[in-house]
Enzyme design. Structure first.
Site, PDB file in Angstrom:
ATOM      1  N   ARG A 192      -9.483   8.317  -1.338  1.00 20.52           N
ATOM      2  CA  ARG A 192     -10.400   8.322   0.227  1.00 20.52           C
ATOM      3  C   ARG A 192     -11.414   9.538  -0.442  1.00 20.52           C
ATOM      4  NH1 ARG A 192      -8.728   6.475   5.569  1.00 20.52           N
ATOM      5  NH2 ARG A 192     -10.800   7.975   6.281  1.00 20.52           N
ATOM      6  N   GLU A 250      -8.276   0.566  -3.244  1.00 19.27           N
ATOM      7  CA  GLU A 250      -9.550   0.303  -1.980  1.00 19.27           C
ATOM      8  C   GLU A 250     -10.446   1.313  -2.309  1.00 19.27           C
ATOM      9  OE1 GLU A 250      -7.065   0.421   1.101  1.00 19.27           O
ATOM     10  OE2 GLU A 250      -5.926  -1.201   1.200  1.00 19.27           O
ATOM     11  N   GLU A 274     -10.787  -9.248   2.621  1.00 16.77           N
ATOM     12  CA  GLU A 274      -9.689  -8.641   2.991  1.00 16.77           C
ATOM     13  C   GLU A 274      -9.598  -8.721   4.961  1.00 16.77           C
ATOM     14  OE1 GLU A 274      -6.914  -6.229   1.757  1.00 16.77           O
ATOM     15  OE2 GLU A 274      -6.140  -5.402   3.809  1.00 16.77           O
ATOM     16  N   ARG A 304      -7.443  12.468   0.938  1.00 15.88           N
ATOM     17  CA  ARG A 304      -6.278  13.403   2.132  1.00 15.88           C
ATOM     18  C   ARG A 304      -4.904  12.833   1.616  1.00 15.88           C
ATOM     19  NH1 ARG A 304      -7.044   9.788   7.690  1.00 15.88           N
ATOM     20  NH2 ARG A 304      -9.251  11.051   6.909  1.00 15.88           N
ATOM     21  N   ASN A 352       0.732  -1.552   0.190  1.00 19.59           N
ATOM     22  CA  ASN A 352       0.106  -0.690   0.342  1.00 19.59           C
ATOM     23  C   ASN A 352       0.766   1.568   0.259  1.00 19.59           C
ATOM     24  OD1 ASN A 352      -1.193   2.415   0.912  1.00 19.59           O
ATOM     25  ND2 ASN A 352      -2.944   0.673   1.673  1.00 19.59           N
ATOM     26  N   HIS A 356      -5.043   3.379  -1.530  1.00 20.95           N
ATOM     27  CA  HIS A 356      -6.840   4.039  -1.250  1.00 20.95           C
ATOM     28  C   HIS A 356      -7.599   5.423  -1.749  1.00 20.95           C
ATOM     29  CE1 HIS A 356     -10.076   3.726   2.318  1.00 20.95           C
ATOM     30  NE2 HIS A 356     -10.482   3.995   1.468  1.00 20.95           N
ATOM     31  N   HIS A 406      -3.878  -4.806   7.643  1.00 19.45           N
ATOM     32  CA  HIS A 406      -3.916  -3.750   8.062  1.00 19.45           C
ATOM     33  C   HIS A 406      -3.107  -3.653   9.550  1.00 19.45           C
ATOM     34  CE1 HIS A 406      -5.826  -0.048  10.152  1.00 19.45           C
ATOM     35  NE2 HIS A 406      -6.498   0.092   9.075  1.00 19.45           N
ATOM     36  N   HIS A 417       1.035   6.461   1.799  1.00 22.37           N
ATOM     37  CA  HIS A 417       1.657   7.299   2.851  1.00 22.37           C
ATOM     38  C   HIS A 417       3.049   7.693   2.001  1.00 22.37           C
ATOM     39  CE1 HIS A 417      -0.838   6.443   6.000  1.00 22.37           C
ATOM     40  NE2 HIS A 417      -0.493   5.360   6.009  1.00 22.37           N
ATOM     41  N   THR A 462      -8.322   3.744   8.203  1.00 21.43           N
ATOM     42  CA  THR A 462      -9.087   2.621   7.860  1.00 21.43           C
ATOM     43  C   THR A 462      -9.325   2.454   9.398  1.00 21.43           C
ATOM     44  OG1 THR A 462      -9.116   2.304   6.388  1.00 21.43           O
ATOM     45  CG2 THR A 462     -11.073   0.888   6.854  1.00 21.43           C
TER      46      THR A 462
HETATM   47  N1  PXP Z   1      -6.070  -2.686   4.204  1.00 19.53           N
HETATM   48  C1  PXP Z   1      -6.713  -2.178   4.382  1.00 19.53           C
HETATM   49  C2  PXP Z   1      -7.861  -2.397   3.670  1.00 19.53           C
HETATM   50  C3  PXP Z   1      -6.380  -1.036   4.583  1.00 19.53           C
HETATM   51  O1  PXP Z   1      -7.536   0.592   4.258  1.00 19.53           O
HETATM   52  C4  PXP Z   1      -5.244  -0.944   5.358  1.00 19.53           C
HETATM   53  C5  PXP Z   1      -5.056   0.936   5.434  1.00 19.53           C
HETATM   54  O2  PXP Z   1      -5.212   1.606   4.473  1.00 19.53           O
HETATM   55  C6  PXP Z   1      -4.126  -1.519   4.828  1.00 19.53           C
HETATM   56  C7  PXP Z   1      -4.197  -2.941   4.285  1.00 19.53           C
HETATM   57  C8  PXP Z   1      -2.601  -1.453   5.404  1.00 19.53           C
HETATM   58  O3  PXP Z   1      -2.848  -0.983   6.188  1.00 19.53           O
HETATM   59  P1  PXP Z   1      -1.186  -0.850   7.451  1.00 19.53           P
HETATM   60  O4  PXP Z   1      -1.144   0.678   6.340  1.00 19.53           O
HETATM   61  O5  PXP Z   1      -1.297  -0.797   8.486  1.00 19.53           O
HETATM   62  O6  PXP Z   1      -0.208  -1.465   6.742  1.00 19.53           O
END
Ligand code: PXP
Length: 236
Positions: free
Chosen positions: A44, A69, A150, A48, A6, A42, A190, A9, A100
């Site tokens: 959003r 996402e 997921e 953001r 992901n 994602h 997550h 960030h 999330t």
């Molecule tokens: N899976 C989903 C559905 C998420 O919303 C997120 C965070 O955006 C992640 C995985 C990844 O989470 P993390 O950034 O804590 O690894």
């Protein structure tokens, strides 16, 4: 087990200055070159981190799979239908949350979820539902037509190395088993990091992990190639 990275960030950091660096697209390509099997992002409703242009460029540029996402929002659904990512993951979204916070409540709105995902499925997009490891949610998810769930690993991640770790882990294990018995494929994500991720290997048949924050955080010190390779080593 496959690794979806992901990259949200990277965009968070870029947006802090409103400029163009660090480049989100370059980050995605580096992740792929170092073992990511998909790129997750994602879009959003408040944009953001990832912006529409990022998604339009990612879909044209990356060589693996784009996992988008998204919340149950009509305008985001339109974008998904336009760009046709490999898969979408339906998540709940609250404006005030930092990330999330919980899984999607599919059980209380099974019909609504089914209707929302139908055009996406008809367009050939794989649909995954981001849910807590709760058997009711798993059962409801299986009724919607989605091919994947997921599992939200946030509670496990928070409980890691505490007295609750085993309880939270067992919830994941039994939810995965139940989902597979209903014909669903299972991803997880997550809060997973370099310390807690190894237990995911104890869950039979887990398909892909989606990990963001810990990889991008480690990359600050080690660089992104090492951070992705190291995570991949841990889950293989
Ligand atoms: N899976 C989903 C559905 C998420 O919303 C997120 C965070 O955006 C992640 C995985 C990844 O989470 P993390 O950034 O804590 O690894």
């Amino acid at each position: 087990m496959l690794l979806g990275v992901n990259i949200d960030h990277v965009a968070t950091l870029r947006n802090a200055r409103g400029g163009i660096e660090p480049d989100v697209i370059q980050a995605a390509l580096i992740c792929e070159e170092n073992g990511a099997t998909s790129i997750t992002t994602h879009l959003r409703e408040d944009r953001r981190h990832i912006k529409d242009d990022d998604v339009y460029t990612l879909i044209k540029t990356i060589k693996t799979k784009l996992n988008l996402e998204m919340a149950m929002a009509d305008d985001i659904q339109k974008i998904a239908l336009k760009i046709k990512p490999y898969s979408i993951c339906l998540v709940p979204e609250k404006r005030q949350e930092v990330t999330t916070e919980g899984g999607l409540d599919v059980a209380s709105q099974t019909e609504k979820v089914s209707e929302f995902i139908r055009p996406l499925l008809d367009a050939g997009i794989i649909v995954s539902l981001f849910i807590d490891p709760d058997l009711n949610q798993v059962q409801a998810s299986a009724l919607t037509g989605a091919q994947f769930i997921e599992m939200h690993t946030g509670s496990y991640s928070e409980a890691f190395a505490s007295n609750n770790e085993q309880d939270e882990f067992l919830k994941l294990k039994s939810a995965a088993k139940y989902a597979q018995s209903l014909g669903l494929k299972v991803n997880a994500g997550h809060g997973l990091n370099y310390q807690n991720v190894h237990r995911m290997k104890e869950i039979d048949g887990l398909y892909e992990l989606n990990i963001g924050h810990s990889i991008i955080s480690r990359a600050v010190f080690t660089g992104l190639p090492e951070a992705v390779r190291k995570m991949n080593d841990l889950i293989k």
